[in-house]
Design a protein around this motif. Structure first.
Motif, PDB file in Angstrom:
ATOM      1  N   TYR A  78       0.836  -1.213   0.000  1.00 42.41           N
ATOM      2  CA  TYR A  78       0.000   0.000   0.000  1.00 42.41           C
ATOM      3  C   TYR A  78       0.865   1.255   0.000  1.00 42.41           C
ATOM      4  N   LEU A  79       1.865   1.325   0.876  1.00 36.33           N
ATOM      5  CA  LEU A  79       2.707   2.514   0.972  1.00 36.33           C
ATOM      6  C   LEU A  79       3.465   2.765  -0.327  1.00 36.33           C
ATOM      7  N   VAL A  80       3.932   1.689  -0.942  1.00 39.38           N
ATOM      8  CA  VAL A  80       4.593   1.854  -2.236  1.00 39.38           C
ATOM      9  C   VAL A  80       3.621   2.395  -3.275  1.00 39.38           C
ATOM     10  N   GLY A  81       2.391   1.896  -3.257  1.00 37.54           N
ATOM     11  CA  GLY A  81       1.385   2.327  -4.222  1.00 37.54           C
ATOM     12  C   GLY A  81       1.037   3.788  -4.125  1.00 37.54           C
ATOM     13  N   THR A  82       1.110   4.377  -2.921  1.00 40.92           N
ATOM     14  CA  THR A  82       0.785   5.810  -2.777  1.00 40.92           C
ATOM     15  C   THR A  82       1.791   6.698  -3.501  1.00 40.92           C
ATOM     16  N   PHE A  83       3.002   6.190  -3.721  1.00 41.12           N
ATOM     17  CA  PHE A  83       4.042   6.996  -4.408  1.00 41.12           C
ATOM     18  C   PHE A  83       4.084   6.740  -5.913  1.00 41.12           C
ATOM     19  N   LEU A  84       3.367   5.736  -6.393  1.00 35.29           N
ATOM     20  CA  LEU A  84       3.367   5.452  -7.823  1.00 35.29           C
ATOM     21  C   LEU A  84       2.499   6.467  -8.565  1.00 35.29           C
ATOM     22  N   PRO A  85       2.909   6.873  -9.750  1.00 35.83           N
ATOM     23  CA  PRO A  85       2.078   7.821 -10.530  1.00 35.83           C
ATOM     24  C   PRO A  85       0.739   7.171 -10.871  1.00 35.83           C
ATOM     25  N   PRO A  86      -0.367   7.869 -10.622  1.00 35.62           N
ATOM     26  CA  PRO A  86      -1.676   7.262 -10.894  1.00 35.62           C
ATOM     27  C   PRO A  86      -1.962   7.158 -12.387  1.00 35.62           C
ATOM     28  N   LYS A 125      -7.210   7.663 -11.700  1.00 34.11           N
ATOM     29  CA  LYS A 125      -7.732   9.031 -11.561  1.00 34.11           C
ATOM     30  C   LYS A 125      -9.244   9.046 -11.710  1.00 34.11           C
ATOM     31  N   ALA A 126      -9.777   8.232 -12.600  1.00 32.93           N
ATOM     32  CA  ALA A 126     -11.226   8.152 -12.743  1.00 32.93           C
ATOM     33  C   ALA A 126     -11.880   7.647 -11.466  1.00 32.93           C
ATOM     34  N   GLN A 127     -11.121   6.886 -10.672  1.00 33.51           N
ATOM     35  CA  GLN A 127     -11.635   6.385  -9.391  1.00 33.51           C
ATOM     36  C   GLN A 127     -11.335   7.347  -8.245  1.00 33.51           C
ATOM     37  N   GLY A 128     -10.801   8.527  -8.557  1.00 35.84           N
ATOM     38  CA  GLY A 128     -10.544   9.560  -7.553  1.00 35.84           C
ATOM     39  C   GLY A 128      -9.174   9.498  -6.943  1.00 35.84           C
ATOM     40  N   ILE A 129      -8.245   8.697  -7.478  1.00 37.80           N
ATOM     41  CA  ILE A 129      -6.906   8.535  -6.918  1.00 37.80           C
ATOM     42  C   ILE A 129      -5.931   9.386  -7.740  1.00 37.80           C
ATOM     43  N   PHE A 130      -5.344  10.397  -7.083  1.00 43.67           N
ATOM     44  CA  PHE A 130      -4.478  11.342  -7.789  1.00 43.67           C
ATOM     45  C   PHE A 130      -3.074  11.416  -7.201  1.00 43.67           C
ATOM     46  N   GLY A 131      -2.747  10.560  -6.268  1.00 42.75           N
ATOM     47  CA  GLY A 131      -1.440  10.649  -5.621  1.00 42.75           C
ATOM     48  C   GLY A 131      -1.433  11.762  -4.592  1.00 42.75           C
ATOM     49  N   TYR A 132      -0.284  12.015  -4.008  1.00 44.48           N
ATOM     50  CA  TYR A 132      -0.186  13.012  -2.942  1.00 44.48           C
ATOM     51  C   TYR A 132      -0.414  14.408  -3.509  1.00 44.48           C
TER      52      TYR A 132
END
Length: 960
Positions: free
Chosen positions: A214-222, A227-234
């Motif tokens: 999970y922590l690795v995934g937060t730093f990966l470019p979305p 992005k369509a699911q609302g995930i845009f990174g930090y």
């Protein structure tokens, strides 16, 4: 000490010493050196203790990392915002940390065996509190197993739906998967702790891997799909937007979110619950529990902050919602500034993705989706398995303590680890019942109340062990605690219970109070040295000391009785009589004077058995054995020394010396001198005579007893009881100052039956009989107070009290009215007053002759002896009654005989007779006074009480 110096290699491996080789010398004993096995085991024990700490920490972390972490934390963050979510997490950590500090202190204050939290609470606060919390805590653990199993089943259902597999419908699929899962977990548990521990380690590794994923995934470019699911990174704007709450739904509020999150923190007692399987619980529980709380708290804070910094609250999941130009006109939501337009689903409230709508957002953020799914599986299954193991072990310990009936069936253990297989099956059934609810939020709210109640009682235990004055035995090796933090934890836990779900809190407390009431009423035969006992002692001591500074007042008078029973089980009628008017009202002390002859025949644990006998008979009395050279000396010392401060006897109660005619002069002198000592000590006096006697030795079958009882004379009838064993006159005299040796049968104070509990007259319902009071002399009112207290009891409540007074025919009505007015002012609801107008008449010749015959063996007949030195006869028998003394007291003797005639005429069918006791003159011979007492009460078929106050008022009609 120098010879015991260790080597460089180990603390127990010693340097070479001559003493180790002394065995080669003749008649010399060698000093022992550690064996190879001991040296090797020392190294092994080190790792066992280390793994013990690791086992406790890992188990706590696995049970804290539950289904709420993966399936509800992101949703709670969307509702409450980052700030309030952190407040919820920190408040939960505060409650659990305070509880963990209390658990650590209690766990290090002695050896903790199997039973965990229940064991610690019951041994600290006693069975009254420990029993209810054992039931509730076991039930809560079973519910926690159901909660995590339902969370696992939801994830499996969603996975099946992704692949187009539906067994029945959405709800029933959760039920089916949940029942199958908990069945598999049960089989793992039944396989033993080794299999369960290996499974937990595997789950722990999977969870750590999923966190890293999970922590690795937060730093990966979305990707565009993310992005369509609302995930845009930090993004700072996402973080700021999600700081504040956004409550959605009618029941969404801070405490509702708190109630749903709190079960994710309830695993702190998992290490304590398996205390019986830990190598060193006192070391492992504090370290493992506190470390687990810290690690899991950090993980909750990090996950809630990171997911709320990467994901917007609402998203459609439609990749075509991307903005093609720079224009954001008409666009609603934070995503507009990020190049996406989710306006349509936001306005229609149909968004299926985003922090507020998608429970699987952690998997979507992570690097590899199915690793998070594996983490969900591991977290939910590990917690479910942990609670499934904890609940039966706690319940097994409760069952073995035999606090509640009908649950002993579940106490049996199997195998080398004493596994509670039956309790496992019971926990399984309860878990299945709640899995069928298939609603995670509902189960979570119920669990929060049960665990908060447990935490409240644990912290209360820690507080009560230290306050108001700490127990002498309170010496925990864990020092990082405070009674005020424990009190804070107890209060905040109760407050949160009602803020979460008030009806569930009320239900929980009703269950607790019901279970508490049962244990408190049933009084289980256990003694764990609880803080409740210490608190009772401190309270009693404090009140006793404060009472010493209060002046006596007639309104506060109560007959505080010193009862010379001997062994109480030998005089049950005397015990029951005094208990009838002192129970719940005043002090009662059963005095047992032990002579040299008694000491030789009495078992060493006689005191404990007699106290158990009184407790079993529900007699509220102290038992005071006293060793003395003679009976009179023992009684005099008890009169002076018994009691504490104001809790000191003011009334001596004796049995009547029925066989005085056959007794030695010395025993009569002992008895009468005790009466003299009573009045000299300003005590009141009661003498009970049971005319039908109570020789309880007849109730025992000698041939069936492994320990032959010595015959007890009890309350003898007028005729002496023949006894096969040769006893001294003192032993035969029986009822009070001369008790027979204690009877101990094979089963002692038996728990198997009531053979040693003889039913007496005073335990019977007296119906509508009368209590006749012959108030001949004004003694201050004790003669009236005792029958009044008796009529307040259920067995005597229907009895009517009649008062007999002395008067003449001319003034009979006037005397009766005056007495009725006095009784009315005393507020004594007595039935009738009868004036005895014929008390001055001479007694009948046959009755007077019987009295003279009873005294005859004790008379000197000095005037009739010729040629004999009267002085010599007096010196040889100083106890005898001279003719001069007999004539001097002749009128008094006739009055006693006459009063007996009146009593027998009026009180043949009464329940109880009370007669004013004549005060002995200092020059009255003991045998003559004994004859008076016999004459007053002979010929009655009901119990008779000779009673005399100390001439000080015990009744008043004034307010002040």
């Amino acid at each position: 000490m120098e010879l015991r110096r260790p080597s460089f290699y180990s603390t127990i491996d010693l340097v070479p010493q001559l003493e180790h080789y002394v065995s080669t010398l003749p008649r010399q004993q060698a000093r022992s050196r550690p064996s190879l096995e001991a040296l090797r085991r020392a190294f092994e024990v080190y790792f066992l203790e280390k793994s013990c700490f690791t086992c406790s920490q890992v188990r706590c972390m696995l049970n804290i990392w539950g289904v709420i972490l993966f399936l509800r934390l992101s949703w709670i963050t969307s509702q409450a915002g980052i700030l309030l979510t952190w407040v919820i997490i920190l408040m939960s950590v505060t409650v659990t940390s305070v509880t963990a500090l209390s658990v650590s202190a209690i766990a290090t204050n002695g050896r903790v065996i199997s039973g965990g939290a229940y064991f610690m609470i019951s041994r600290s606060l006693g069975p009254e509190i420990g029993g209810p919390i054992g039931v509730v805590f076991s039930f809560a653990n079973a519910l926690a197993c159901a909660l995590n199993t339902v969370g696992f089943a939801e994830v499996v259902r969603d996975l099946l739906q992704e692949f187009g597999v539906i067994m029945v419908d959405s709800i029933n699929d959760v039920r089916i998967v949940g029942v199958i899962t908990v069945t598999v977990l049960l089989l793992i548990s039944l396989a033993g702790m080794e299999w369960e521990s290996k499974t937990q380690i595997l789950f722990f590794i999977v969870i750590i891997v999923s966190f890293s994923n999970y922590l690795v995934g937060t730093f990966l470019p979305p990707t565009p799909e993310k992005k369509a699911q609302g995930i845009f990174g930090y993004r700072s704007e996402i973080f700021l937007a999600n700081l504040k709450p956004d409550w959605r739904g009618a029941e969404s509020n801070f405490f509702q979110m708190f109630a749903i999150f709190f079960p994710s923190a309830i695993g702190i007692l998992s290490g304590a619950n398996i205390s019986g399987d830990l190598k060193d619980p006192a070391s492992a529980i504090p370290k493992g529990t506190l470390t687990a709380i810290f690690c899991t708290a950090v993980s909750y804070l990090v996950i809630s902050a990171t997911v709320a910094s990467c994901v917007v609250r609402d998203a459609s999941g439609n990749i075509s919602d991307v903005l093609t130009g720079n224009s954001t006109d008409g666009c609603v939501g934070l995503a507009c500034n990020l190049g996406w337009n989710f306006t349509e689903c936001i306005q229609s409230q149909s968004c299926g993705y985003g922090l507020a709508n998608n429970l699987k957002v952690l998997g979507q953020v992570s690097g590899f989706y199915y690793l998070i799914t594996a983490g969900v599986f591991a977290a939910s299954l590990s917690s479910a398995l942990g609670f499934l193991v904890s609940a039966p072990k706690v319940f097994q310990c409760l069952c073995r303590d035999k606090i509640y009936p009908y649950i002993g069936f579940f106490a049996k253990g199997y195998g080398k680890n004493d596994e509670p297989l039956r309790a496992y099956l019971l926990c399984y059934i309860i878990a299945v019942a709640f899995i069928l609810i298939a609603e995670l939020n509902t189960i979570a709210a119920l669990i929060s109340n049960f665990f908060l109640c447990s935490y409240s009682l644990i912290t209360s235990a820690a507080f009560m062990l230290q306050s108001p004055t700490p127990l002498v035995s309170w010496r925990p090796s864990f020092h990082y605690y405070s009674k005020w933090t424990a009190l804070f934890g107890a209060v905040i836990s109760v407050v949160l219970m009602f803020l979460f779900t008030w009806w569930a809190a009320l239900t929980t407390f009703c269950i607790i109070f019901f279970l508490f009431g049962y244990v408190n009423y049933n009084k289980p035969k256990v003694n764990w040295g609880s803080s409740v006992q210490a608190g009772t002692y401190n309270m009693a001591l404090s009140y006793s000391v404060s009472l010493s500074g209060v002046e006596d007042h007639v309104k506060n008078f109560r007959p505080q009785c010193l009862v010379l029973t001997g062994p109480p089980n030998q005089r049950p009628a005397l015990v029951d009589f005094v208990g009838s008017f002192t129970k719940h009202i005043s002090l009662m002390i059963c005095g047992d004077i032990i002579t040299e002859q008694d000491r030789q025949t009495r078992p060493q644990d006689a005191t404990g058995w007699l106290i158990k006998w009184m407790n079993k008979r529900k007699v509220r009395s102290f038992y005071t054995p006293f060793t003395a050279d003679s009976l009179r000396v023992g009684a005099r010392n008890l009169l002076q020394a018994s009691g504490l401060g104001k809790l000191k006897p003011n009334t001596l109660v004796l049995g009547f010396k029925a066989n005085w005619k056959e007794s030695s002069p010395e025993s009569i002198e002992d008895y009468i001198n005790t009466i003299y000592d009573t009045f000299d000590s300003n005590y009141c006096l009661c003498i009970l005579r049971m005319m039908d006697g109570l020789d309880i030795s007849d109730q025992f079958d000698f041939e069936e007893r492994t320990v032959c009882p010595i015959v007890n004379q009890g309350f003898e009838p007028d005729e002496p009881v023949e006894n096969g064993s040769q006893q001294s006159p003192e032993r035969e005299s029986g009822e009070n100052l001369t008790p027979p040796p204690l009877v101990f049968v094979a089963d002692g104070v038996s728990d198997k039956g009531d053979n040693d509990q003889i039913k007496t007259f005073f335990q019977n319902d007296q119906g509508k009989k009368t209590i006749d009071v012959y108030w001949i002399a004004d003694d201050g009112g004790l003669t009236l107070l005792v029958p009044y207290l008796l009529t307040r009891r259920k067995r005597w409540h229907s009895c009517k009290v009649r008062v007999f007074i002395v008067g003449d025919e001319q003034n009979m009505e006037e005397g009766r009215d005056e007495m009725m007015a006095l009784l009315k002012r005393f507020r004594l609801d007595f039935n009738d007053v009868i004036v005895m107008t014929d008390s001055e008449k001479r007694p009948q010749a046959k009755n007077l002759s019987r009295f003279v015959d009873s005294v005859a063996p004790f008379r000197l007949y000095d005037e009739q002896q010729e040629g004999v030195s009267v002085q010599g006869v007096r010196q040889s028998a100083p106890w005898k009654i001279s003719d001069k003394e007999f004539e001097a007291f002749k009128l008094k003797s006739e009055r006693k005989v006459r009063l007996n005639e009146i009593i027998r005429r009026n009180s043949q069918h009464t329940a109880l007779v009370l007669v004013s006791l004549p005060v002995p003159h200092s020059d009255c011979p003991s045998a003559l006074y004994m004859a008076w007492l016999d004459a007053l009460t002979c010929g009655l078929h009901c119990p008779a009480v000779l009673i005399r106050g100390n001439q000080q008022n015990v009744l008043t009609f004034y307010c002040q």
